[in-house]
Scaffold this active site. Structure first.
Site, mmCIF file in Angstrom:
data_model
loop_
_atom_site.group_PDB
_atom_site.id
_atom_site.type_symbol
_atom_site.label_atom_id
_atom_site.label_comp_id
_atom_site.label_asym_id
_atom_site.label_seq_id
_atom_site.Cartn_x
_atom_site.Cartn_y
_atom_site.Cartn_z
ATOM 1 N N ALA A 74 1.138 -0.961 -0.042
ATOM 2 C CA ALA A 74 0.086 -0.051 0.269
ATOM 3 C C ALA A 74 0.853 1.594 -0.274
ATOM 4 C CB ALA A 74 -0.627 0.026 0.863
ATOM 5 N N LEU A 76 3.122 2.047 -1.695
ATOM 6 C CA LEU A 76 3.476 2.149 -2.820
ATOM 7 C C LEU A 76 2.454 3.758 -3.586
ATOM 8 C CD1 LEU A 76 5.946 1.802 -5.173
ATOM 9 C CD2 LEU A 76 4.024 -0.093 -6.010
ATOM 10 N N PRO A 83 -7.144 5.704 -1.193
ATOM 11 C CA PRO A 83 -7.729 6.206 0.124
ATOM 12 C C PRO A 83 -7.885 4.608 0.753
ATOM 13 C CG PRO A 83 -9.630 6.372 -1.581
ATOM 14 C CD PRO A 83 -8.145 6.460 -2.493
ATOM 15 N N ASP A 84 -7.428 4.872 2.156
ATOM 16 C CA ASP A 84 -7.461 3.186 2.626
ATOM 17 C C ASP A 84 -9.207 3.311 2.883
ATOM 18 O OD1 ASP A 84 -7.683 1.465 4.423
ATOM 19 O OD2 ASP A 84 -5.693 2.336 5.588
ATOM 20 N N PHE A 85 -9.669 2.515 2.989
ATOM 21 C CA PHE A 85 -10.489 1.984 3.166
ATOM 22 C C PHE A 85 -11.413 2.496 4.752
ATOM 23 C CE2 PHE A 85 -11.436 -2.509 4.445
ATOM 24 C CZ PHE A 85 -10.302 -2.574 3.296
ATOM 25 N N ARG A 86 -10.790 2.153 5.489
ATOM 26 C CA ARG A 86 -10.195 1.409 7.050
ATOM 27 C C ARG A 86 -10.317 3.451 7.840
ATOM 28 N NH1 ARG A 86 -6.708 -3.548 6.286
ATOM 29 N NH2 ARG A 86 -5.760 -1.914 4.902
ATOM 30 N N ASN A 157 -1.807 -4.579 -3.686
ATOM 31 C CA ASN A 157 -1.581 -3.724 -4.291
ATOM 32 C C ASN A 157 -3.262 -3.898 -5.150
ATOM 33 O OD1 ASN A 157 -0.826 -1.984 -2.714
ATOM 34 N ND2 ASN A 157 0.566 -0.880 -4.127
ATOM 35 N N ILE A 158 -5.032 -3.719 -5.076
ATOM 36 C CA ILE A 158 -5.753 -4.079 -6.070
ATOM 37 C C ILE A 158 -6.282 -2.691 -6.870
ATOM 38 C CG2 ILE A 158 -6.620 -6.591 -4.955
ATOM 39 C CD1 ILE A 158 -8.613 -3.564 -3.810
ATOM 40 N N ASP A 159 -5.167 -1.718 -6.919
ATOM 41 C CA ASP A 159 -5.535 -0.696 -7.697
ATOM 42 C C ASP A 159 -5.200 -0.272 -9.595
ATOM 43 O OD1 ASP A 159 -2.165 0.030 -7.672
ATOM 44 O OD2 ASP A 159 -3.316 0.509 -5.257
ATOM 45 N N HIS A 176 -3.721 -10.001 -4.727
ATOM 46 C CA HIS A 176 -4.360 -10.043 -4.512
ATOM 47 C C HIS A 176 -5.761 -9.591 -5.440
ATOM 48 C CE1 HIS A 176 -3.204 -9.115 -0.157
ATOM 49 N NE2 HIS A 176 -2.807 -9.853 -0.315
ATOM 50 N N CYS A 184 -18.343 -14.189 -13.672
ATOM 51 C CA CYS A 184 -19.748 -13.910 -12.947
ATOM 52 C C CYS A 184 -19.723 -15.149 -11.889
ATOM 53 C CB CYS A 184 -20.770 -14.532 -13.647
ATOM 54 S SG CYS A 184 -22.548 -15.049 -13.399
ATOM 55 N N THR A 248 6.138 -1.648 2.075
ATOM 56 C CA THR A 248 4.346 -2.811 2.486
ATOM 57 C C THR A 248 4.993 -2.880 3.685
ATOM 58 O OG1 THR A 248 4.183 -4.711 2.323
ATOM 59 C CG2 THR A 248 6.106 -4.653 1.485
ATOM 60 N N ARG A 273 8.107 3.135 5.242
ATOM 61 C CA ARG A 273 8.268 4.379 6.099
ATOM 62 C C ARG A 273 9.292 3.468 7.809
ATOM 63 N NH1 ARG A 273 6.678 8.981 7.105
ATOM 64 N NH2 ARG A 273 6.575 8.711 5.047
ATOM 65 N N ASP A 274 8.796 2.421 7.747
ATOM 66 C CA ASP A 274 9.375 1.905 8.859
ATOM 67 C C ASP A 274 10.090 0.726 8.635
ATOM 68 O OD1 ASP A 274 7.805 4.015 10.776
ATOM 69 O OD2 ASP A 274 6.454 2.348 9.493
HETATM 70 ZN ZN LIG Z 1 -22.996 -15.692 -15.609
#
Ligand SMILES: [Zn+2]
Length: 337
Positions: A74, A76, A83-86, A157-159, A176, A184, A248, A273-274
Site C-alpha cells: 500500500a 507504494l 484512499p484507505d477504506f479503513r 495492491n488492487i489499484d 490480491h 460471473c 509494505t 516508512r519503518d
Molecule cells: Zn453467468
C-alpha cells in the site's frame, strides 16, 4: 487482524523459503562484490561491512544484478492518493459508512458480498482503472522493466497502478487480484472489467449477460485462492539477484514470507516508512534499509543510478499520453452529442 481470517493464509505452507539459510555462493557477482557477501552464515553479519545503497546501485550499474524481483504494498500507492477504506476522513470511508458494515474487512468476505454487494462496488467504483495515476515510484519499476532488469513485480495492491504505469501484465503478479477482469459468480464466465464500467460508475450491480448472475471483479476475497500466477514465485525468487521491497509492512501472509525466498547473499533493499519483517528481527549483511518517505527513498536510488533524466522523460511521455487519451475521449463525447 482481529477475529477475521487473513486472506489466503492457509497458503503459507506451500511457500518454500529455505534458501536464505543455505549459505550458497553468488554466481553472477564479481570477486569485488563477493567480498561484501563472504561466506558467513545467514543472519550473522560476522563483523563484515553491511551493504549500502551505494554498493547495490553500483551492482546494477555494473550489470552484476540483472534479475530484479520487486514486492510492493500500500505504501507504494499512498502518494497517488489511493484512499484507505479503513481511514476516517477519506471520502471513500464516509461513502462506505452509510452501509453500516459490521467491520471494514467484511467488504472482502463472500458471505457478506452475496448479502450486500453495494459496499464492495462502492470501493470498486473508486478503484476502477482510470481514477488514479501512477506515481514516481511506479514509473521507477516501469524503467526497471524498460531496461530489461525486471523479472516480476509482486503487488498486494488492487489499484492497478502498476499496469497503468505500463508494466506489462506478464511482468506482474497481482496477488490480491485486479479490477481489469471479472467473473460471473454463477456460471464462472470471465469478462473484461471494462464491460461493466458503465454499471459500476452508475452504482448498479453488474450482472452476467448470459445467466444474469452477479458479476464480481477478480479481487481476491478472504478464503479465496490466490491467482495461479502467484506461484511464479517458486521460480522467480530463487533466480533473483536483487530484491526490492517497497511500501509494505510485510505483515500479510503468504506475501510476507516471499521476502525470505531469495538466496541468502542476494541484496534486499527495503524502501519503507519503518523497519519491518526480517529487516527488523534478523537483518543480514546483504540487507539495505532506506527508511522514511517512499518516494524520497526511490529518488535516492534513482539518483545513485543516475537514471533521473530518463525517468523524468518517461513520466513526461506517459503523462502526455494520458492527457491525449483524455482529450480524445472528450472530443469523441462532444462529437457524439
Ligand atoms: Zn453467468
Amino acid at each position: 487482524h482481529g477475529p477475521h481470517p487473513q486472506p489466503i493464509c492457509y497458503l503459507l505452507c506451500f511457500l518454500s523459503a529455505p534458501s536464505r539459510i543455505q549459505g550458497t555462493r553468488p554466481i553472477s557477482l564479481t570477486a569485488a562484490a563477493m567480498g561484501f557477501f563472504g561466506s558467513g552464515k545467514a543472519g550473522d553479519s560476522g563483523g563484515k561491512e553491511r551493504l549500502t545503497l551505494q554498493n547495490v546501485t553500483e551492482f546494477i550499474r555494473k550489470k552484476e544484478c540483472q534479475r530484479v524481483v520487486v514486492m510492493v504494498g500500500a505504501g507504494l500507492s499512498t502518494p497517488s492518493g489511493i484512499p484507505d477504506f479503513r481511514s476516517p476522513g477519506s471520502g471513500l470511508y464516509s461513502n462506505l459508512q452509510q452501509y453500516n458494515i459490521p467491520y471494514p474487512e467484511a467488504i472482502f468476505e463472500l458471505s457478506y458480498f452475496f448479502q450486500n454487494p453495494k459496499p464492495f462496488f462502492t470501493l470498486a467504483k473508486e478503484l476502477y482503472p482510470g481514477n488514479y495515476r501512477p506515481n514516481y515510484a511506479h514509473y521507477f519499476l516501469r524503467l526497471l522493466h524498460d531496461k530489461g532488469l525486471l523479472v516480476r513485480v509482486y503487488t498486494q495492491n488492487i489499484d492497478g497502478l502498476e499496469r497503468a504505469a505500463g508494466i506489462p501484465p506478464d511482468k506482474l503478479v497481482e496477488a490480491h487480484g485486479t479490477f481489469t477482469t471479472a467473473t460471473c459468480t454463477v456460471c464462472r464466465r470471465s469478462y473484461a472489467g471494462e464491460d461493466f464500467r458503465g454499471d459500476v460508475m452508475a452504482d448498479k450491480i453488474p450482472h452476467c449477460p448470459v445467466c444474469t448472475g452477479m458479476v464480481k471483479p477478480d479481487i481476491v476475497f478472504f478464503g479465496e485462492v490466490l491467482p495461479h500466477r502467484f506461484f511464479l514465485h517458486k521460480t522467480d525468487f530463487p533466480m533473483a539477484d536483487l530484491l526490492f521491497i517497497i511500501g509494505t509492512s510485510l505483515e500479510v501472509e503468504p506475501f510476507a514470507s516471499l521476502a525470505g525466498a531469495v538466496r541468502s547473499y542476494v541484496p534486499r533493499i527495503l524502501i519503507n516508512r519503518d523497519l519491518v519483517g526480517p529487516f527488523a528481527w534478523q537483518p543480514q549483511y546483504s540487507d539495505v534499509a532506506q527508511l522514511g518517505d517512499v518516494i524520497g527513498g526511490v529518488e535516492k536510488v534513482v539518483e545513485l543510478l543516475d537514471w533521473n533524466e530518463e525517468l523524468q522523460e518517461l513520466i513526461q511521455r506517459e503523462t502526455e499520453k494520458v492527457q491525449r487519451d483524455h482529450a480524445g475521449i472528450c472530443c469523441l463525447k462532444s462529437r457524439n452529442s
